[in-house]
Design a protein around this motif. Sequence first.
Motif, PDB file in Angstrom:
ATOM      1  N   LEU A   7      -0.265   7.117   0.681  1.00  0.00           N
ATOM      2  CA  LEU A   7       0.285   8.155  -0.184  1.00  0.00           C
ATOM      3  C   LEU A   7      -0.165   9.491   0.381  1.00  0.00           C
ATOM      4  N   THR A   8       0.774  10.234   0.931  1.00  0.00           N
ATOM      5  CA  THR A   8       0.450  11.479   1.629  1.00  0.00           C
ATOM      6  C   THR A   8       1.380  12.598   1.191  1.00  0.00           C
ATOM      7  N   PHE A  36       7.773  16.217   0.061  1.00  0.00           N
ATOM      8  CA  PHE A  36       7.434  15.443  -1.120  1.00  0.00           C
ATOM      9  C   PHE A  36       6.111  14.721  -0.879  1.00  0.00           C
ATOM     10  N   ARG A  37       5.589  14.103  -1.904  1.00  0.00           N
ATOM     11  CA  ARG A  37       4.430  13.214  -1.761  1.00  0.00           C
ATOM     12  C   ARG A  37       4.999  11.855  -1.429  1.00  0.00           C
ATOM     13  N   LEU A  38       4.778  11.383  -0.214  1.00  0.00           N
ATOM     14  CA  LEU A  38       5.452  10.192   0.299  1.00  0.00           C
ATOM     15  C   LEU A  38       4.596   8.946   0.105  1.00  0.00           C
ATOM     16  N   LEU A  39       5.163   7.975  -0.601  1.00  0.00           N
ATOM     17  CA  LEU A  39       4.498   6.691  -0.825  1.00  0.00           C
ATOM     18  C   LEU A  39       5.187   5.652   0.059  1.00  0.00           C
ATOM     19  N   ARG A  40       4.490   5.250   1.114  1.00  0.00           N
ATOM     20  CA  ARG A  40       4.994   4.229   2.021  1.00  0.00           C
ATOM     21  C   ARG A  40       4.262   2.925   1.730  1.00  0.00           C
ATOM     22  N   PHE A  41       4.954   1.802   1.868  1.00  0.00           N
ATOM     23  CA  PHE A  41       4.316   0.509   1.622  1.00  0.00           C
ATOM     24  C   PHE A  41       4.890  -0.539   2.562  1.00  0.00           C
ATOM     25  N   ASP A  42       4.126  -1.590   2.817  1.00  0.00           N
ATOM     26  CA  ASP A  42       4.577  -2.717   3.637  1.00  0.00           C
ATOM     27  C   ASP A  42       4.934  -3.894   2.737  1.00  0.00           C
ATOM     28  N   HIS A  43       6.084  -4.515   3.020  1.00  0.00           N
ATOM     29  CA  HIS A  43       6.457  -5.729   2.301  1.00  0.00           C
ATOM     30  C   HIS A  43       5.457  -6.850   2.590  1.00  0.00           C
ATOM     31  N   ARG A  44       5.536  -7.901   1.822  1.00  0.00           N
ATOM     32  CA  ARG A  44       4.671  -9.070   1.982  1.00  0.00           C
ATOM     33  C   ARG A  44       4.674  -9.574   3.434  1.00  0.00           C
ATOM     34  N   GLY A  45       3.491  -9.735   4.000  1.00  0.00           N
ATOM     35  CA  GLY A  45       3.380 -10.278   5.347  1.00  0.00           C
ATOM     36  C   GLY A  45       3.800  -9.343   6.458  1.00  0.00           C
ATOM     37  N   HIS A  46       4.127  -8.112   6.130  1.00  0.00           N
ATOM     38  CA  HIS A  46       4.512  -7.107   7.110  1.00  0.00           C
ATOM     39  C   HIS A  46       3.372  -6.102   7.279  1.00  0.00           C
ATOM     40  N   GLY A  47       3.181  -5.621   8.513  1.00  0.00           N
ATOM     41  CA  GLY A  47       2.159  -4.614   8.732  1.00  0.00           C
ATOM     42  C   GLY A  47       0.797  -5.096   8.263  1.00  0.00           C
ATOM     43  N   ALA A  48       0.173  -4.284   7.403  1.00  0.00           N
ATOM     44  CA  ALA A  48      -1.176  -4.613   6.917  1.00  0.00           C
ATOM     45  C   ALA A  48      -1.168  -5.305   5.557  1.00  0.00           C
ATOM     46  N   SER A  49      -0.001  -5.705   5.057  1.00  0.00           N
ATOM     47  CA  SER A  49       0.059  -6.429   3.782  1.00  0.00           C
ATOM     48  C   SER A  49      -0.199  -7.920   3.995  1.00  0.00           C
TER      49      SER A  49
END
Length: 245
Positions: A7-8, A36-49
Amino acid sequence: MIGHYTLTGPQDAPVLVLGNALGTTTELWREFSLPFRLLRFDHRGHGASAPVPGPFAIEDLAADVLELLDHLELRHVYYCGVSLGGMVGMWLAAHTDRISRLALMCTTAWYPDKSLWDERIEVLSTRGMEPLADSIVSRWFTPAFSPAVAARFRARLLEVDVPSYIGCAGAIRDMDLRPDLAKIEAPTVVIAAAQDQAAPPEFARQLADELPSSELYVVGDAAHLAVVEAPRTISVILDDHFGNG
């Protein structure tokens, strides 16, 4: 489940949630900039999730986003999703009141031909990701696009947990969000890429026709990951859409 997220951005700016395409990570938005305040996320099993074996449905992936919003105490947000991220956004906008403005990029509410997904799941189940990597990445970018960037995305694709990817692919294959479109009250911008083979522009036109409040844009020199190939054009469209919120 709450997976990896960042969240940046300005503390007092509206929050824009960014949903990734299948097989990609938060790196999808690396060249992307909006005030904007950008909320990035990784789906299940992707990246660091963490990995989560399927089967699961689009609503399960949407529940992950809701859990994250609750964790961060975010009541209302803007949402922009690419491909699978857009499918999650449609479900959220149709079934909750959390999405105040929506952007759907290179996505669809339904795949009439399930065979591609059946074939992909079969190969993944028996041989893993390597045999599919080149064909998947070739659909993400136009032939003239940077080979170095394409290679970077290919490398990240090979790091995705295969059972989690299969779960996501099955969710896409089995979804039918068409009945949900009329329920989406949030003002929506629909963005297609002219050279997108995975979610062709006609899919975007169908979305725009069914959504109660929408605008449609078709970006010329880009394929499925248009946000990577044409970040400035996409940023202008989204800044106009979300900036009017």
